[in-house]
Design a protein around this motif. Structure first.
Motif, PDB file in Angstrom:
ATOM      1  N   GLN A   1       0.861  -1.182   0.000  1.00  0.00           N
ATOM      2  CA  GLN A   1       0.000   0.000   0.000  1.00  0.00           C
ATOM      3  C   GLN A   1       0.901   1.236   0.000  1.00  0.00           C
ATOM      4  O   GLN A   1       1.967   1.227   0.601  1.00  0.00           O
ATOM      5  CB  GLN A   1      -0.900   0.006   1.236  1.00  0.00           C
ATOM      6  CG  GLN A   1      -1.873  -1.153   1.295  1.00  0.00           C
ATOM      7  CD  GLN A   1      -2.874  -1.144   0.149  1.00  0.00           C
ATOM      8  OE1 GLN A   1      -3.421  -0.109  -0.202  1.00  0.00           O
ATOM      9  NE2 GLN A   1      -3.082  -2.299  -0.458  1.00  0.00           N
TER      10      GLN A   1
ATOM     11  N   ARG B   1       0.975   5.454   0.557  1.00  0.00           N
ATOM     12  CA  ARG B   1       0.305   6.669   1.027  1.00  0.00           C
ATOM     13  C   ARG B   1       0.822   7.832   0.183  1.00  0.00           C
ATOM     14  O   ARG B   1       2.022   8.134   0.187  1.00  0.00           O
ATOM     15  CB  ARG B   1       0.624   6.897   2.493  1.00  0.00           C
ATOM     16  CG  ARG B   1      -0.065   8.099   3.060  1.00  0.00           C
ATOM     17  CD  ARG B   1       0.328   8.277   4.511  1.00  0.00           C
ATOM     18  NE  ARG B   1       0.068   9.634   4.901  1.00  0.00           N
ATOM     19  CZ  ARG B   1      -0.773   9.966   5.860  1.00  0.00           C
ATOM     20  NH1 ARG B   1      -1.389   9.037   6.524  1.00  0.00           N
ATOM     21  NH2 ARG B   1      -0.959  11.233   6.155  1.00  0.00           N
ATOM     22  N   ARG B   2      -0.081   8.448  -0.550  1.00  0.00           N
ATOM     23  CA  ARG B   2       0.306   9.553  -1.426  1.00  0.00           C
ATOM     24  C   ARG B   2       0.034  10.887  -0.754  1.00  0.00           C
ATOM     25  O   ARG B   2      -1.040  11.109  -0.211  1.00  0.00           O
ATOM     26  CB  ARG B   2      -0.472   9.513  -2.736  1.00  0.00           C
ATOM     27  CG  ARG B   2      -0.140   8.339  -3.598  1.00  0.00           C
ATOM     28  CD  ARG B   2      -0.933   8.356  -4.876  1.00  0.00           C
ATOM     29  NE  ARG B   2      -2.353   8.339  -4.577  1.00  0.00           N
ATOM     30  CZ  ARG B   2      -3.297   8.646  -5.450  1.00  0.00           C
ATOM     31  NH1 ARG B   2      -2.980   9.003  -6.670  1.00  0.00           N
ATOM     32  NH2 ARG B   2      -4.569   8.596  -5.125  1.00  0.00           N
ATOM     33  N   ALA B   3       0.999  11.779  -0.836  1.00  0.00           N
ATOM     34  CA  ALA B   3       0.819  13.155  -0.373  1.00  0.00           C
ATOM     35  C   ALA B   3       0.340  13.976  -1.566  1.00  0.00           C
ATOM     36  O   ALA B   3       0.887  13.847  -2.670  1.00  0.00           O
ATOM     37  CB  ALA B   3       2.127  13.700   0.172  1.00  0.00           C
TER      38      ALA B   3
ATOM     39  N   ASP C   1       4.227   8.106  -6.722  1.00  0.00           N
ATOM     40  CA  ASP C   1       3.390   7.349  -5.783  1.00  0.00           C
ATOM     41  C   ASP C   1       2.106   6.842  -6.440  1.00  0.00           C
ATOM     42  O   ASP C   1       1.584   5.790  -6.064  1.00  0.00           O
ATOM     43  CB  ASP C   1       3.044   8.201  -4.566  1.00  0.00           C
ATOM     44  CG  ASP C   1       4.230   8.435  -3.644  1.00  0.00           C
ATOM     45  OD1 ASP C   1       5.241   7.708  -3.760  1.00  0.00           O
ATOM     46  OD2 ASP C   1       4.141   9.339  -2.792  1.00  0.00           O
TER      47      ASP C   1
ATOM     48  N   HIS D   1       0.582   3.246  -6.261  1.00  0.00           N
ATOM     49  CA  HIS D   1      -0.789   3.137  -5.752  1.00  0.00           C
ATOM     50  C   HIS D   1      -1.631   2.270  -6.684  1.00  0.00           C
ATOM     51  O   HIS D   1      -2.463   1.468  -6.224  1.00  0.00           O
ATOM     52  CB  HIS D   1      -1.391   4.533  -5.602  1.00  0.00           C
ATOM     53  CG  HIS D   1      -2.819   4.549  -5.193  1.00  0.00           C
ATOM     54  ND1 HIS D   1      -3.238   4.215  -3.921  1.00  0.00           N
ATOM     55  CD2 HIS D   1      -3.941   4.850  -5.895  1.00  0.00           C
ATOM     56  CE1 HIS D   1      -4.552   4.318  -3.856  1.00  0.00           C
ATOM     57  NE2 HIS D   1      -4.997   4.702  -5.040  1.00  0.00           N
TER      58      HIS D   1
ATOM     59  N   SER E   1      -0.983  -1.264  -5.794  1.00  0.00           N
ATOM     60  CA  SER E   1      -1.198  -1.657  -4.394  1.00  0.00           C
ATOM     61  C   SER E   1      -2.174  -2.817  -4.266  1.00  0.00           C
ATOM     62  O   SER E   1      -3.248  -2.812  -4.861  1.00  0.00           O
ATOM     63  CB  SER E   1      -1.742  -0.477  -3.587  1.00  0.00           C
ATOM     64  OG  SER E   1      -0.788   0.530  -3.468  1.00  0.00           O
TER      65      SER E   1
END
Length: 172
Positions: free
Chosen positions: A7, A9-11, A32, A36, A39
């Protein structure tokens, strides 16, 4: 050996700030986004070519973008050895063409390492730093950032289609 893409986590990219920070945040967002899209998929899903008119696979995109990161930041900007991660003289598209049997753990590790190297290399230069590209043309680091954002945006569009075809997951 079982593999499941981690997984991510995108900012969200910055909406205000200095030019370099904004370029870096948009490129990181697209980096990312690719991960994603992968994922939660297992080895077979990552190797699947769900669009019958194409042999494109998510794992091939991960391998291809590792090569692109390595080429622009490593070979062109940093003058590292001109050896692609996956390509060969016999088959320069091996990153994409041989994804069906590729090891996803190795590909994700190589991709992450290429991104870390790209970030570290770019940190050593100003956006206006000019160098020669593969054709001997003057090119700035700013151009590399913009080109990489374009490269990811295009391939993340492919990743959207591939992921939806594999398991129905849609969205950013």
């Amino acid at each position: 050996m079982s593999f499941t893409a981690p997984q991510v986590r995108r900012a969200e990219p910055l909406q205000a700030g200095g030019e370099r920070a904004m370029l870096e945040s948009f490129l990181d967002y697209h980096r990312d986004t690719l991960l994603h899209k992968c994922s939660g998929l297992d080895t077979e899903q990552l190797r699947t070519a769900p669009v019958h008119a194409s042999s494109l696979r998510l794992l091939g995109l991960v391998r291809h973008l590792a090569d692109v990161e390595h080429y622009w930041f490593g070979v062109v900007l940093h003058h590292a050895a001109d050896l692609p991660f996956y390509g060969s003289e016999d088959n320069p598209r091996v990153d994409l063409d041989e994804a069906e049997h590729a090891d996803p753990a190795e590909a994700f590790d190589r991709y992450r390492a290429a991104v870390v190297f790209a970030r570290e290399t770019a940190d050593g230069y100003a956006l206006d730093h000019v160098f020669e590209d593969h054709a001997g043309q003057p090119t700035s680091l700013r151009w590399i950032f913009l080109h990489m954002i374009e490269e990811y945006a295009r391939h993340n569009g492919h990743a959207d289609l591939l992921r939806e075809s594999i398991d129905g997951v849609t969205g950013e």
